[in-house]
Design a protein around this motif. Structure first.
Motif, PDB file in Angstrom:
ATOM      1  N   ARG A  75       0.743  -1.310   0.057  1.00 53.63           N
ATOM      2  CA  ARG A  75       0.134   0.063   0.115  1.00 53.63           C
ATOM      3  C   ARG A  75       0.716   1.282   0.046  1.00 53.63           C
ATOM      4  NH1 ARG A  75      -4.294  -1.837   4.716  1.00 53.63           N
ATOM      5  NH2 ARG A  75      -5.574  -3.264   3.262  1.00 53.63           N
ATOM      6  N   ALA A  76       1.794   1.234   0.841  1.00 53.01           N
ATOM      7  CA  ALA A  76       2.874   2.372   0.935  1.00 53.01           C
ATOM      8  C   ALA A  76       3.399   2.618  -0.582  1.00 53.01           C
ATOM      9  CB  ALA A  76       4.081   2.134   1.962  1.00 53.01           C
ATOM     10  N   ALA A  77       3.762   1.506  -1.416  1.00 55.43           N
ATOM     11  CA  ALA A  77       4.285   1.640  -2.520  1.00 55.43           C
ATOM     12  C   ALA A  77       3.410   2.331  -3.723  1.00 55.43           C
ATOM     13  CB  ALA A  77       4.972   0.287  -3.054  1.00 55.43           C
ATOM     14  N   GLY A  78       2.275   2.406  -3.464  1.00 58.04           N
ATOM     15  CA  GLY A  78       0.891   2.899  -4.353  1.00 58.04           C
ATOM     16  C   GLY A  78      -0.001   1.702  -4.750  1.00 58.04           C
ATOM     17  N   PHE A  79      -0.011   0.701  -4.326  1.00 58.18           N
ATOM     18  CA  PHE A  79      -0.846  -0.493  -4.803  1.00 58.18           C
ATOM     19  C   PHE A  79      -2.156  -0.331  -4.055  1.00 58.18           C
ATOM     20  CE2 PHE A  79       3.200  -2.073  -6.648  1.00 58.18           C
ATOM     21  CZ  PHE A  79       2.723  -2.795  -7.598  1.00 58.18           C
ATOM     22  N   SER A  80      -3.187  -0.525  -4.712  1.00 59.95           N
ATOM     23  CA  SER A  80      -4.590  -0.649  -3.914  1.00 59.95           C
ATOM     24  C   SER A  80      -4.784  -1.878  -3.916  1.00 59.95           C
ATOM     25  CB  SER A  80      -5.621   0.290  -4.855  1.00 59.95           C
ATOM     26  OG  SER A  80      -6.858  -0.350  -4.146  1.00 59.95           O
ATOM     27  N   THR A  81      -4.577  -2.883  -2.700  1.00 60.19           N
ATOM     28  CA  THR A  81      -4.506  -4.254  -2.495  1.00 60.19           C
ATOM     29  C   THR A  81      -5.891  -4.805  -2.504  1.00 60.19           C
ATOM     30  OG1 THR A  81      -4.463  -4.053  -0.174  1.00 60.19           O
ATOM     31  CG2 THR A  81      -2.284  -4.218  -1.281  1.00 60.19           C
ATOM     32  N   TYR A  82      -6.750  -4.148  -2.218  1.00 63.27           N
ATOM     33  CA  TYR A  82      -8.061  -4.790  -2.409  1.00 63.27           C
ATOM     34  C   TYR A  82      -8.542  -5.194  -3.576  1.00 63.27           C
ATOM     35  CZ  TYR A  82     -13.094  -5.197  -1.646  1.00 63.27           C
ATOM     36  OH  TYR A  82     -14.583  -5.742  -1.697  1.00 63.27           O
ATOM     37  N   PRO A  83      -8.323  -4.416  -4.561  1.00 63.48           N
ATOM     38  CA  PRO A  83      -8.906  -5.156  -6.078  1.00 63.48           C
ATOM     39  C   PRO A  83      -8.130  -6.461  -6.297  1.00 63.48           C
ATOM     40  CG  PRO A  83      -8.509  -2.844  -6.246  1.00 63.48           C
ATOM     41  CD  PRO A  83      -7.992  -3.103  -4.913  1.00 63.48           C
ATOM     42  N   TYR A  84      -6.753  -6.370  -6.073  1.00 64.24           N
ATOM     43  CA  TYR A  84      -5.864  -7.450  -6.354  1.00 64.24           C
ATOM     44  C   TYR A  84      -6.457  -8.753  -5.745  1.00 64.24           C
ATOM     45  CZ  TYR A  84      -2.374  -4.851  -8.875  1.00 64.24           C
ATOM     46  OH  TYR A  84      -1.578  -4.073  -9.962  1.00 64.24           O
ATOM     47  N   LYS A  85      -6.602  -8.381  -4.346  1.00 61.81           N
ATOM     48  CA  LYS A  85      -7.145  -9.636  -3.807  1.00 61.81           C
ATOM     49  C   LYS A  85      -8.374 -10.209  -4.101  1.00 61.81           C
ATOM     50  CE  LYS A  85      -6.638  -7.793   0.477  1.00 61.81           C
ATOM     51  NZ  LYS A  85      -6.844  -7.753   1.950  1.00 61.81           N
TER      52      LYS A  85
END
Length: 315
Positions: free
Chosen positions: A199-209
């Motif tokens: 998340r800190a790197a700019g990824f929105s993790t929810y859509p990936y999961k």
């Protein structure tokens, strides 16, 4: 060719040649095991590659199996070209709904929410006329695989169906291997290791999961489709928590974090079950085969904490 790829190729060739030497029982047993290997691959995608322990995987498996039976119009064979996508779509849609809600939780709460959704699906099949109640439903006819009236494959023949399942297993394995090597797969690996850093790197993790959860449900749906066609019968137990626990044990036994580990675990678990159910070897103890399988799995996990897939490298 690396030793791992050589071993996978050798296993594929061995499975392709097995019907030439295996009897009726052997072909049926390996066919069923390959179906569960696909099922185990679906859970490996979540547990091993994303770090999500799902205890409701059987719901996607069972929903696809029920879709096959409910969408088959009487005694007239339904074309596989639309029946298979429909079954996979039903499983993926339910996985999308479950994932959209359950992925907002973490840890044991995630496990319990997925279990709750699975039990909801179970009771819909068990307590309503739609699912035939506890008696289940029989498949009226085997799906047809033909183009312009020309049959390409007769899924009603055990050997033809065996090779169809083998092709599906190889395709799923190859597809997931490509996915995990893609940017999407690397993102999933990052989420597994440290989601906050992603998340800190700019990824929105929810859509990936959510995408991984939906894809996992669709692969489980493929296994459910194959199981329904093979057995010609579905019942609510296909959606129960015990089946989710069984496939989780397969993944653990084979080795979490390895696609080939899920396949190895499915075969190892099926062989252990068949071994301890043998009255010729164990007599009356065969009635308590769960105990023998459980103790063996505990022993394997104690001696091989990374599963059967990691025994050669000492992990």
């Amino acid at each position: 060719m690396s030793p791992r790829r050589a071993a996978i190729a050798a296993a594929l060739i061995a499975l392709a040649l097995f019907p030439l030497v295996g009897g009726t029982f052997g072909v049926d047993f390996v066919t069923k095991t390959m179906v569960f290997a696909i099922f185990a691959l679906s859970l490996e995608l979540l547990v091993g590659q994303v770090g999500l322990v799902c205890f409701g995987q059987a719901a996607f498996f069972g929903i696809a199996a029920y879709a096959v039976v409910l969408l088959t119009p009487g005694a007239r064979a339904a074309p596989i070209w639309w029946l298979l996508p429909a079954a996979l779509g039903a499983a993926a849609l339910f996985a999308l709904v479950v994932g959209a809600l359950s992925l907002r939780t973490r840890g044991v709460y995630f496990i319990m929410v997925t279990l709750a959704f699975s039990q909801m699906a179970y009771y819909v099949a068990h307590d309503t006329p739609l699912g035939g109640g506890s008696d289940g439903i029989y498949l009226a006819s085997i799906p047809s695989a033909e183009i312009a009236g020309v049959a390409l494959l007769d899924l009603g023949k055990p050997r033809a169906f065996y090779y169809f399942v083998l092709a599906m297993l190889a395709a799923v394995f190859a597809f997931l291997a490509v996915v995990l090597r893609s940017r999407f797969g690397r993102a999933l690996a990052g989420i597994r290791v440290n989601e906050q850093r992603m998340r800190a790197a700019g990824f929105s993790t929810y859509p990936y999961k959510l995408a991984a959860f939906t894809l996992s449900g669709m692969v489980a749906g493929l296994a459910g489709f194959l199981f329904a066609v093979k057995d010609g019968f579905v019942n609510p137990e296909l959606l129960g928590w015990n089946l989710s626990g069984t496939v989780l044990m397969m993944v653990i036994l084979g080795g979490i974090g390895h696609l080939h580990g899920a396949v190895i675990g499915a075969f190892a678990f099926s062989l252990l079950q068949e071994l301890f159910m043998s009255q010729a070897l164990f007599g009356d103890f065969a009635k308590h085969w769960h105990l023998g399988v459980g103790l063996t799995i505990i022993l394997c996990v104690a001696l091989l904490p990374r599963g059967l897939a990691g025994w050669r490298d000492g992990r």
